[in-house]
Design an enzyme around this catalytic site. Structure first.
Site, PDB file in Angstrom:
ATOM      1  N   GLU A 260      -9.346  10.773  -1.634  1.00 33.45           N
ATOM      2  CA  GLU A 260      -8.733   9.685  -0.870  1.00 33.45           C
ATOM      3  C   GLU A 260      -7.548  10.237  -0.097  1.00 33.45           C
ATOM      4  O   GLU A 260      -6.629  10.797  -0.694  1.00 33.45           O
ATOM      5  CB  GLU A 260      -8.188   8.641  -1.854  1.00 33.45           C
ATOM      6  CG  GLU A 260      -9.063   7.465  -2.077  1.00 33.45           C
ATOM      7  CD  GLU A 260      -8.341   6.345  -2.801  1.00 33.45           C
ATOM      8  OE1 GLU A 260      -7.623   6.625  -3.778  1.00 33.45           O
ATOM      9  OE2 GLU A 260      -8.500   5.199  -2.385  1.00 33.45           O
TER      10      GLU A 260
ATOM     11  N   GLU B 233      -9.696  -1.189 -11.360  1.00 35.58           N
ATOM     12  CA  GLU B 233     -10.118  -1.219  -9.946  1.00 35.58           C
ATOM     13  C   GLU B 233      -9.442  -0.023  -9.304  1.00 35.58           C
ATOM     14  O   GLU B 233      -8.218  -0.022  -9.136  1.00 35.58           O
ATOM     15  CB  GLU B 233      -9.604  -2.473  -9.232  1.00 35.58           C
ATOM     16  CG  GLU B 233      -9.723  -3.755 -10.011  1.00 35.58           C
ATOM     17  CD  GLU B 233     -11.048  -4.425  -9.796  1.00 35.58           C
ATOM     18  OE1 GLU B 233     -11.789  -3.978  -8.916  1.00 35.58           O
ATOM     19  OE2 GLU B 233     -11.331  -5.374 -10.526  1.00 35.58           O
TER      20      GLU B 233
ATOM     21  N   CYS C 284      -8.305   0.538  -0.185  1.00 34.76           N
ATOM     22  CA  CYS C 284      -9.186   1.226  -1.142  1.00 34.76           C
ATOM     23  C   CYS C 284     -10.592   1.376  -0.608  1.00 34.76           C
ATOM     24  O   CYS C 284     -11.240   2.391  -0.819  1.00 34.76           O
ATOM     25  CB  CYS C 284      -9.188   0.460  -2.456  1.00 34.76           C
ATOM     26  SG  CYS C 284      -9.437  -1.302  -2.226  1.00 34.76           S
TER      27      CYS C 284
ATOM     28  N   LYS D 154       3.420  -6.231 -13.280  1.00 31.89           N
ATOM     29  CA  LYS D 154       4.241  -5.063 -12.929  1.00 31.89           C
ATOM     30  C   LYS D 154       3.826  -4.628 -11.531  1.00 31.89           C
ATOM     31  O   LYS D 154       2.791  -4.013 -11.327  1.00 31.89           O
ATOM     32  CB  LYS D 154       3.964  -3.926 -13.929  1.00 31.89           C
ATOM     33  CG  LYS D 154       5.133  -2.986 -14.179  1.00 31.89           C
ATOM     34  CD  LYS D 154       5.663  -2.270 -12.967  1.00 31.89           C
ATOM     35  CE  LYS D 154       4.924  -1.002 -12.638  1.00 31.89           C
ATOM     36  NZ  LYS D 154       5.371  -0.387 -11.366  1.00 31.89           N
TER      37      LYS D 154
END
Ligand code: NAD
Length: 513
Positions: free
Chosen positions: A402, A268, A303, A192
């Site tokens: 973030e 992750e 990331c 997906k």
């Protein structure tokens, strides 16, 4: 040798592109049940690239059924390792042959520079498929140290149907990190992709079938996270989930697993990596370059981006001056221009979020040393320049969350121990770096940083042979390397009781003369 494509060439090819947006199930492209679609909008210029299948639970059912059938009849997993290897190597070659098309899709969908898309994203995905293909016939089982009269072997068995849910920031590379080890070990996969980046994933799967992967082994169900993604996460026919994305979604997937069949979920997640530069840094120019590209590469949508510069006070002003000079030289450009090194952010919405973080930091007392406001490059696009915020403290929101944009927060430290404490004072633990001329300091820092990857006197050095993943809020899974194979296989113990001791009794017909 083929001529190097120019900006005009890429723009022309982009105009000629007719991307396939239908789902890929059982080796063929199919419309979503009911025919629903959603637009794939390019952040380069706001143009609609394609209508993409908005998969529903019915489509996910169909894809999982195809994956299950492929797994159960063994059309892939029962093939000899050398044959599976050959298919994966052919797949890697076809990806390389299709590099321009894949790179264009990647660049147009998420705004990344075409040069990076070719040299990093497509090359990285093809390299990953090749690496796991090459590993297939080099994976051995174990023989247990059990008593005489028995043989105990430990084999690694595929799990069955693996659901992979991936983000938009490195669509091809992260899809390859999930899909290649799962397929290499004989699983079937339902992928997906993120709603912002479905097109390259669809071409990835089609290329696999062209290379000889049997239909049903790799299926792609594009769609909205809370619809297609959720259906996959809750599906009782999915044996394991591999996820890369935000912590919020990752946590939610654990609840989907708990509410369905308790499938294992590899996570992750995000990061807020500290780039520590100590006063004895051996090369301040090299450090400045690494600090700048550690956050500005891929417009900060990475990331493990070094979004916090933690610098010892005596060199702070000098280092920041150099980083700002580099930042000013990185001018956002058209992603289709081969000279561009900083393209668009993924969407207009994300641009507004990034800008909101900068405004928030200012109101918290940070100073915008450069950048700090959207710029126009291609009309209708989403462009933000390299931005450096000084005067940040580690407790401010911009240092804890973030931002996922080209925004560097500079935090000053009193000494190395203080720098380490700041670096570790984060819910995340994905990566970190330290610049120092002292070997003992380097080892100490590397041991003490609570992160999955540490760089010493460099940043973002990487290889498919090395595991990548985090601690804490960065998740627990490991992509890449042979370690990734653990997530898609389980050890199986087979005990064979043959009853014959290694040193046989006299008169035993099996005795060695
Ligand atoms: P996201 O969590 O919003 O989306 C990731 C994927 O999850 C997408 O495919 C999305 O459609 C799907 N999803 C969303 N809601 C869902 C639901 N309810 N059920 C099932 N699936 C759902 O993340 P994003 O914005 O696409 O990606 C950025 C994030 O990914 C950042 O936090 C970044 O740090 C992280 N990331 C981590 C790594 C790593 O290796 N650790 C690598 C790249 C990106």
């Amino acid at each position: 040798m083929a001529a190097v494509a120019t900006h005009a060439d890429w723009v022309r090819r982009a105009g000629e592109l007719v991307p396939e947006g239908r789902a890929f199930v059982d080796g063929a492209f199919v419309a979503a049940a009911g025919g629903a679609t959603f637009p794939s909008v390019s952040p380069r210029d706001g143009r609609v690239l394609a209508e993409v299948a908005a998969c529903t639970p019915a489509d996910v059912d169909r894809a999982v059924a195809a994956a299950r059938a492929a797994f159960e009849d063994g059309r892939w997993r029962r093939r000899p390792p050398a044959e599976r290897k050959a298919v994966m190597l052919r797949w890697a070659e076809l990806l390389r042959a299709r590099a321009d098309e894949l790179a264009l899709l990647e660049s147009l969908e998420v705004g990344k520079p075409i040069t990076d898309a070719v040299t990093v994203d497509v090359a990285g995905a093809a390299g990953c498929v090749q690496w796991y293909g090459e590993a297939i016939d080099k994976l051995y089982g174990e023989v247990g140290p059990v008593r005489e009269g028995a043989l105990a072997v430990v084999t690694r068995e595929p799990l069955g149907v693996v659901g992979a849910i991936v983000p938009w920031n490195y669509p091809l590379i992260i899809a390859a990190w999930k899909v290649a080890p799962a397929i290499a070990t004989g699983n079937s996969v339902v992928l997906k992709p993120a709603e912002q980046s479905s097109l390259s994933a669809l071409l990835l799967a089609r290329t696999a079938v062209e290379a000889g992967l049997p239909p049903g082994v790799l299926n792609v169900v594009p769609g909205l996270g809370p619809v297609a993604g959720e259906a996959l996460a809750r599906h009782p026919g999915v044996d394991a989930l591999a996820f890369t994305g935000s912590g919020e979604t990752g946590a939610h997937l654990l609840s989907c697993s708990a509410a369905s069949n308790a499938k294992p979920v590899e996570l992750e997640l995000g990061g807020k990596s500290a780039h520590v530069v100590l006063a004895d840094c051996p090369d301040l120019d090299a450090a400045a370059e690494a600090v700048a590209w550690g956050i500005f590469y891929n417009a900060g949508q990475t990331c493990n981006a070094g979004s916090r510069l933690v610098v010892e006070r005596p060199i702070a002003a000098e280092l920041v001056e150099r980083v700002v000079a580099i930042a000013r030289g990185i001018v956002p450009g058209d992603p289709l221009d081969p000279a561009t090194r900083l393209g668009a952010l993924v969407s207009a919405e994300h641009l507004a979020t990034v800008d909101g973080w900068v405004r928030r930091a200012e109101s918290d007392g940070a100073v915008v040393a450069c950048g700090g406001a959207p710029v126009e490059v291609v009309p209708g696009g989403a462009y933000y320049p390299p931005t450096v915020l000084t005067g940040v403290t580690n407790d401010q929101p911009v240092a804890r969350h973030e931002v996922f944009g080209p925004v560097l927060a500079v935090i000053e430290a009193d000494d190395p121990a203080h720098a380490l404490a700041i670096a570790n004072d984060s819910p995340y633990g994905l990566a970190g770096a330290v610049w120092t001329a002292d070997l003992a300091t380097a080892h100490w820092m590397a041991r003490e940083l609570r992160v999955g990857t540490v760089w010493v006197n460099t940043f973002d050095a990487t290889d498919v042979s090395l595991p990548f993943g985090g601690f804490g809020a960065s998740g627990h899974g490991r992509d890449k390397s042979l370690h990734a194979l653990h997530a898609c296989t389980r050890p199986k113990t087979t005990w064979i009781e043959h009853g014959r001791p290694a040193v046989a009794a006299a008169g035993d017909p099996g005795r060695t003369p």
